[in-house]
Scaffold this motif. Structure first.
Motif, PDB file in Angstrom:
ATOM      1  N   ARG A   2      31.939  36.433  44.264  1.00 33.15           N
ATOM      2  CA  ARG A   2      32.759  37.403  45.011  1.00 33.15           C
ATOM      3  C   ARG A   2      32.015  37.863  46.271  1.00 33.15           C
ATOM      4  O   ARG A   2      32.599  37.961  47.361  1.00 33.15           O
ATOM      5  CB  ARG A   2      33.079  38.584  44.091  1.00 33.15           C
ATOM      6  CG  ARG A   2      34.046  39.531  44.736  1.00 33.15           C
ATOM      7  CD  ARG A   2      34.534  40.539  43.740  1.00 33.15           C
ATOM      8  NE  ARG A   2      35.223  41.623  44.421  1.00 33.15           N
ATOM      9  CZ  ARG A   2      35.655  42.701  43.824  1.00 33.15           C
ATOM     10  NH1 ARG A   2      35.520  42.838  42.519  1.00 33.15           N
ATOM     11  NH2 ARG A   2      36.262  43.643  44.516  1.00 33.15           N
ATOM     12  N   CYS A  42      37.880  35.404  41.224  1.00 32.83           N
ATOM     13  CA  CYS A  42      36.575  35.460  40.536  1.00 32.83           C
ATOM     14  C   CYS A  42      36.749  35.917  39.096  1.00 32.83           C
ATOM     15  O   CYS A  42      36.069  35.422  38.189  1.00 32.83           O
ATOM     16  CB  CYS A  42      35.619  36.397  41.274  1.00 32.83           C
ATOM     17  SG  CYS A  42      35.103  35.712  42.848  1.00 32.83           S
ATOM     18  N   ALA A  77      38.790  38.776  44.593  1.00 31.29           N
ATOM     19  CA  ALA A  77      38.460  39.481  43.345  1.00 31.29           C
ATOM     20  C   ALA A  77      39.232  38.879  42.172  1.00 31.29           C
ATOM     21  O   ALA A  77      38.671  38.639  41.088  1.00 31.29           O
ATOM     22  CB  ALA A  77      38.793  40.966  43.494  1.00 31.29           C
TER      23      ALA A  77
END
Ligand SMILES: CCCCCCCCCCC/C=C/C(=O)SCCNC(=O)CCNC(=O)[C@H](O)C(C)(C)COP(=O)(O)OP(=O)(O)OC[C@H]1O[C@@H](n2cnc3c(N)ncnc32)[C@H](O)[C@@H]1OP(=O)(O)O
Length: 451
Positions: free
Chosen positions: A281, A425, A422
């Protein structure tokens, strides 16, 4: 976690660690944990020198569960054929005093030189002090001791004096390269020497970040992730107008280094996956936030996940007609990253993006250009000349205007890209615990499959 997560996820694995030894004691097998920061995949240590003087002890605790034992046994994570330092200075002969000084110098190094170098140091130390390897070969599951044995044994009948000289030379080159890394100031117009996995130069208004693990096809190990982030941050502040990302050797990159999956922290695979997600990230976030024009220049095949961030956020992608683009996430039991799940369907079309991201269809440079992923394709024979002529011209344009123009093009999307990053990930974190992913990694590490 899905049902197939059970294969890996529930198994707890204890650490494979490198431990402190007194420089003069025989190698022992003490216990010292590798420390990991709560929010990073990077190994952090109070002082690496504390647990690695002249010859490291290496510890491989008992009690590894079978699945991970198999994975680690099949992997070659600790093998280290590639110490790219010049070690054969035979004209000089290091004295015992030089050797002792070098052992002391090792303890003062501020930066961990990495396992490959540490094993090289260990083997040279043993050869210099005891001569050719005289230990019985450890068993297959005894990975760390086997790595040490392999390292020492590989030196064959190298004379003690040469080993001593090579040890002194290695320490000396480490001292200069690792110390200089902390002295490199962003904004200087010169080659930066402090990187292990990159070559970064800044000239004519262009900062060039070159991935530099050609023998590993520029696979991204954890160190390279960190160094790319560092180099991007430095480039964003230096006085260059544009930044170019490229690769040394016959692959632009072969994506994530699959041995990243094998170094298991004390918290087990779940912790590994969590740290991996944090690292990824942050890594992709650096590309999203990079303020200057970024150009990916690829003469060779690009595999895995570097294409995603660099294709998704580059102002321009230049490729030679020899280059190919391949994101084989499903083959590896993984899922799209680098915001490719969002950017690729927008840039290409949902159907073409599905072929690439879900089915792992490899695109030629021409196809990628037709799909809008690549800006322009050049003949391989004239690639460097044509691209660099163009880049040098771009670098002469007013830098602030370019930066502001990039900002206005990209800023509307920034928040969205961070949210996509986000989400990707988080999904990947689950995939890394799956049997599908483990099997793909094991197959590659045991050389049963290549892409
Ligand atoms: C919980 C994990 C935490 C991880 C941290 C964050 C991770 C973020 C990950 C995000 C998701 C990313 C996805 C991807 O990147 S998918 C792509 C992964 N890449 C691959 O699967 C490529 C594997 N490599 C190959 O198929 C072939 O090597 C290749 C076709 C690239 C070249 O074949 P060729 O025959 O020409 O060369 P070799 O195979 O002999 O390779 C030479 C040496 O290089 C080593 N190598 C190459 N690629 C990798 C790699 N990706 N990882 C590790 N090592 C690699 C290869 O083993 C050879 O080494 P040796 O000489 O020592 O044998």
């Amino acid at each position: 976690m899905g049902p197939e997560g059970s294969g890996w996820a529930r198994r707890k694995v204890r650490a494979v660690v490198l431990c402190p030894q007194s420089p003069r004691s025989p190698p022992a097998f003490a216990h010292a944990p590798i420390l990991r920061g709560p929010d990073s995949g990077r190994v952090s240590r109070p002082s690496w020198a504390r647990w690695f003087p002249g010859h490291p002890g290496l510890h491989f605790p008992a009690g590894l569960p079978l699945g991970w034992k198999a994975l680690l046994a099949k992997s070659e994570v600790i093998s280290f054929p590639v110490v790219q330092l010049h070690l054969n200075r035979t004209a000089m002969r290091a004295s015992q005093k030089d050797f002792e000084n070098a052992m002391n110098q090792v303890k003062l190094l501020k930066k961990d030189p990495g396992n490959e170098v540490k094993l090289k140091l260990y083997s040279l130390y043993k050869q210099a002090t005891e001569g050719p390897c005289n230990m019985p070969k450890p068993g297959v599951f005894d990975l760390i001791n086997k790595a040490k044995w392999d390292a020492w044994n590989a030196l064959g009948s190298l004379p003690k004096e040469t080993a001593r000289q090579n040890y002194v030379d290695l320490v000396s080159s480490l001292s200069s390269s690792l110390e200089s890394s902390s002295q490199v100031e962003p904004g200087t117009d010169r080659k930066s020497t402090g990187y292990e996995t990159l070559m970064v130069t800044s000239e004519d208004g262009i900062t060039k970040i070159m991935l530099n693990r050609p023998t590993k096809k520029n696979a991204l190990n954890v160190e390279m992730y960190h160094e790319i982030m560092h180099a991007l941050k430095a480039a964003s502040k230096d006085d260059s107008a544009i930044t170019v990302l490229t690769g040394n050797g016959d692959y632009y990159s072969s994506g994530n280094d699959l041995t990243n999956f094998t170094d298991i922290p004390p918290g087990g695979v779940e912790e590994k996956a969590k740290n991996g997600a944090v690292l990824l990230r942050e890594f992709v976030g650096c590309f999203i936030d990079f303020p200057k024009p970024l150009i990916a220049s690829g003469q060779c095949p690009a595999l895995g996940h570097l294409p995603s961030p660099s294709l998704g956020y580059s102002i321009a992608v230049y490729a030679s007609d020899r280059a190919t683009f391949h994101t084989p996430f499903s083959h590896l039991g993984q899922s799209p990253e680098g915001c490719s799940s969002y950017t690729f369907p927008k840039i290409m079309s949902p159907a073409k993006a599905t072929e690439m991201l879900v089915f792992g269809k490899k695109l030629t440079a021409g196809e990628a250009c037709a799909q809008g992923l690549v800006t322009e394709v050049f003949p391989d024979s004239t690639f460097q000349k044509e691209v660099w002529t163009r880049l040098k011209a771009f670098a002469k344009l007013p830098p602030n205007a370019m930066r502001i123009s990039k900002e206005i093009i990209r800023n509307r999307e920034k928040e969205k890209l961070h949210a996509v990053n986000a989400e990707e990930c988080s999904v990947l974190q689950g995939r890394w615990l799956s049997d599908e992913c483990m099997n793909a990694v094991v197959n590659f590490l045991s050389r049963k499959s290549k892409l």
